[in-house]
Scaffold this motif. Structure first.
Motif, mmCIF file in Angstrom:
data_model
loop_
_atom_site.group_PDB
_atom_site.id
_atom_site.type_symbol
_atom_site.label_atom_id
_atom_site.label_comp_id
_atom_site.label_asym_id
_atom_site.label_seq_id
_atom_site.Cartn_x
_atom_site.Cartn_y
_atom_site.Cartn_z
ATOM 1 N N GLY A 201 -4.299 -6.145 -3.496
ATOM 2 C CA GLY A 201 -3.959 -6.105 -4.910
ATOM 3 C C GLY A 201 -3.428 -4.764 -5.369
ATOM 4 O O GLY A 201 -2.586 -4.141 -4.715
ATOM 5 N N LYS A 202 -3.973 -4.288 -6.504
ATOM 6 C CA LYS A 202 -3.500 -3.047 -7.098
ATOM 7 C C LYS A 202 -3.776 -1.848 -6.209
ATOM 8 O O LYS A 202 -3.002 -0.881 -6.209
ATOM 9 N N ASP A 203 -4.854 -1.886 -5.447
ATOM 10 C CA ASP A 203 -5.174 -0.765 -4.555
ATOM 11 C C ASP A 203 -4.095 -0.598 -3.489
ATOM 12 O O ASP A 203 -3.661 0.521 -3.200
ATOM 13 N N ALA A 204 -3.661 -1.705 -2.901
ATOM 14 C CA ALA A 204 -2.611 -1.637 -1.884
ATOM 15 C C ALA A 204 -1.294 -1.194 -2.497
ATOM 16 O O ALA A 204 -0.556 -0.384 -1.904
ATOM 17 N N THR A 205 -0.982 -1.711 -3.688
ATOM 18 C CA THR A 205 0.263 -1.336 -4.365
ATOM 19 C C THR A 205 0.269 0.152 -4.698
ATOM 20 O O THR A 205 1.273 0.851 -4.512
ATOM 21 N N SER A 206 -0.871 0.643 -5.187
ATOM 22 C CA SER A 206 -0.975 2.066 -5.525
ATOM 23 C C SER A 206 -0.834 2.938 -4.278
ATOM 24 O O SER A 206 -0.151 3.970 -4.309
ATOM 25 N N PHE A 207 -1.442 2.513 -3.173
ATOM 26 C CA PHE A 207 -1.326 3.259 -1.914
ATOM 27 C C PHE A 207 0.135 3.371 -1.500
ATOM 28 O O PHE A 207 0.618 4.465 -1.167
ATOM 29 N N ARG A 208 0.839 2.255 -1.527
ATOM 30 C CA ARG A 208 2.250 2.258 -1.095
ATOM 31 C C ARG A 208 3.096 3.139 -2.012
ATOM 32 O O ARG A 208 3.988 3.862 -1.538
ATOM 33 N N ALA A 209 2.829 3.093 -3.312
ATOM 34 C CA ALA A 209 3.619 3.893 -4.252
ATOM 35 C C ALA A 209 3.415 5.380 -4.009
ATOM 36 O O ALA A 209 4.382 6.159 -4.010
#
Length: 453
Positions: A201-209
Motif C-alpha cells: 500500500g502506501k508504505d510501498a509507494t512511499s518507499f519507491r518515491a
C-alpha cells in the motif's frame, strides 16, 4: 590551457539562455487537429496545428529538429554522440542544449554575437553570464542545480531539497546524523520473518518515491551512489529490511544535505582516467557482482556509476574484466562527447586494481578463462591498438572502491576528497526552499554524528 584562471589570455565565460515557449517555435511535421476554443468554434470545424503544441507526442522531437536547424544555420556543427552538443570551430564557441535551456562557453564577444543571433529567431530569457570580471554574474540556477563561478574554478551542486524531502518524509528532522550510509551487506541467513515482510500500500509507494528521489540526487553525489543502487533493486518488492536501510540513508543525509562538485582551474591534461573496481559476488542474496567507476579528467570528476552486473560471474577475474569493459565504454562515450565539443587528442586510461583483468584486457582471445562472453572481448582490440591504455593500481587508492561496496565514514570522506566533492552546510543564496515552509534546521557539527559499529 595557457592562461587559465585569471591569467593572461583567459577570456572565456559561460552564458545561460532560456527559450520562451520553445515548442511553439517548432513546425508541426504531421497532421494534428485540435478543437477550437468555444468563442471561435463553428459547427463542423476544427483547427490544424502549424506549430508543435505542448502535450503532443512529437513536440519535443520537432523542437530538437528546429534548434538543430537554427544552430547549423549560424555555423555550428552538431555533435555525433549527442544532438544536444554543438561546436562553432571558427569562433571556438561551445553549446549544450537541454530542452529549452542553452549553455554556452566562449569569448565574450562571441557570446554577444550568439545572443544577438538567437534573439532574432526566438523569444529568450537571458539568465546569466558567469565570468571573472566584476560585472559578471557569479552564480545561476540551472535545472535547480547551482552553478557558481569562484576564484578557484567552477562549482556545481545538486538541489538539496531532495535530501531535505527524504529526511522530512522519513520523520528524521530531529534525528542524530550518521557518518555514512549502511556499512553492512544484507545476509539472507540473518534475516527474520519481520525483516522479510513486504511493504504494501502506501508504505510501498512511499518507499519507491523516496528511492526514486535519492536515485536522482545520486547523479551528483557519488557518496550515496552504491547505497541508492542497492535500494533501487528492491523497488518492485520492498521489504521491511529495505525500509530500515532507507532510514539509515536518511540519517546520513540528515547531516550532509549539501555536496558541492568542485572543478578547479587546472592545466590541459592529455589523459582521461577511468577508475574501475568490482566487488565479485558482493550481493549475498543473488551472488551478483557490483561494478563501479569514476571518470577523472585531471582532478575533475566527470562521471561516476555503480551498477549490478547482469551475469553471475564465475570468478573474480571475470567480474573485474566486465568492470573494465564498462569503464572502457563509458570512457569512449566521454571522449566522443568531448570531441563533439572541439576537445580532441585525449587518451583513455583504465585504472584497475585487478591484475587478472589487466592481463586479460591486454591479450587476445579467451585464454584460460573460457567462460567469458565473447562479445566482451572488444576491449582487447582497443587496448592492443592503443585506443585505450590499462594500468594496475593499488586497491587502497582506487577511487572507484566506494562505488562497489559499503564504506564507513572515514573511507567515504576520503572518496569525496579524491573526487573533489566538498561537504557544505547551510543553504546557497539561489537554492530554492521547501515548498512547505522553512528548510530543515541546519546541522553542522560532524563530531556529533553517531558513530557506527
Amino acid at each position: 590551457t595557457e592562461g587559465i584562471g585569471y591569467g593572461a589570455g583567459w577570456n572565456y565565460k559561460l552564458d545561460f539562455i532560456d527559450i520562451k515557449r520553445a515548442y511553439f517555435n517548432a513546425p508541426a511535421k504531421r497532421d494534428v487537429y485540435v478543437k477550437l476554443p468555444m468563442e471561435q468554434a463553428d459547427e463542423g470545424y476544427c483547427a490544424k496545428l502549424n506549430k508543435s503544441m505542448y502535450g503532443t507526442r512529437d513536440a519535443s522531437q520537432n523542437w530538437e529538429c528546429e534548434y538543430i536547424r537554427f544552430m547549423e544555420s549560424v555555423g555550428f556543427k552538431r555533435g555525433l554522440s549527442s544532438p544536444c552538443l554543438f561546436y562553432h570551430e571558427a569562433k571556438d564557441l561551445r553549446a549544450v542544449v537541454y530542452g529549452d535551456d542553452f549553455t554556452l562557453l566562449g569569448a565574450e564577444h562571441h557570446l554577444d554575437w550568439f545572443k544577438t543571433e538567437i534573439k532574432q529567431v526566438y523569444g529568450i530569457e537571458f539568465k546569466a553570464r558567469l565570468g571573472p570580471d566584476d560585472g559578471d554574474d557569479k552564480s545561476v540556477r540551472l535545472l535547480n542545480r547551482i552553478v557558481e563561478w569562484t576564484h578557484e574554478g567552477i562549482n556545481i551542486e545538486a538541489d538539496q531539497r531532495h535530501a531535505e524531502i527524504i529526511v522530512r518524509e522519513l520523520g528524521l528532522e530531529n534525528a542524530v546524523p550518521l557518518s555514512s550510509p549502511p556499512v553492512d551487506k544484507i545476509n539472507p541467513k540473518n534475516l527474520s520473518d519481520d525483516d522479510l515482510a513486504e511493504l504494501v500500500g502506501k508504505d510501498a509507494t512511499s518507499f519507491r518515491a523516496m528511492v526514486a528521489r535519492a536515485n536522482y540526487l545520486s547523479i551528483d553525489r557519488s557518496d550515496i551512489r552504491f547505497t541508492v543502487k542497492e535500494l533501487a533493486r528492491k523497488m518492485s518488492k520492498p521489504r521491511q529490511i529495505d525500509y530500515e536501510r532507507l532510514m539509515h540513508l536518511g540519517r546520513y543525509l540528515r547531516g550532509k544535505m549539501r555536496v558541492v562538485n568542485e572543478f578547479a582551474y587546472q592545466k590541459n591534461y592529455k589523459i582521461i582516467d577511468i577508475w574501475s573496481d568490482t566487488d565479485h559476488a558482493g550481493c549475498m542474496e543473488t551472488r551478483k557482482s557490483t561494478t563501479g567507476g569514476v571518470i577523472m579528467f585531471g582532478e575533475h570528476a566527470l562521471k561516476h556509476w555503480s551498477s549490478t552486473q547482469s551475469l553471475i560471474s564465475l570468478s573474480s577475474g571475470e567480474a573485474e574484466y566486465y568492470g573494465c569493459v564498462r569503464a572502457g565504454s563509458q570512457g569512449l562515450g566521454i571522449k566522443s562527447m568531448l570531441g563533439d565539443l572541439g576537445v580532441k587528442g585525449k587518451r583513455l586510461r583504465i585504472k584497475t586494481d585487478a591484475s587478472v583483468a589487466r592481463s586479460l584486457a591486454s591479450r587476445r582471445g579467451l585464454g584460460g578463462i573460457r567462460h567469458i562472453e565473447v562479445n566482451q572481448l572488444w576491449l582487447q582490440e582497443k587496448v592492443n591498438t592503443g585506443d585505450i591504455e590499462i594500468e594496475k593500481v593499488k586497491g587502497e587508492i582506487n577511487r572507484a572502491d566506494a562505488l562497489t561496496k559499503p564504506k564507513d565514514g572515514p573511507r567515504l570522506k576520503q572518496h569525496l576528497e579524491w573526487t573533489n566533492q566538498k561537504l557544505e552546510y547551510g543553504r546557497h543564496d539561489l537554492a530554492p526552499k521547501l515548498a512547505t515552509g522553512d528548510p530543515l534546521e541546519e546541522y553542522t557539527f560532524e563530531e556529533n554524528e553517531e558513530e557506527q559499529i
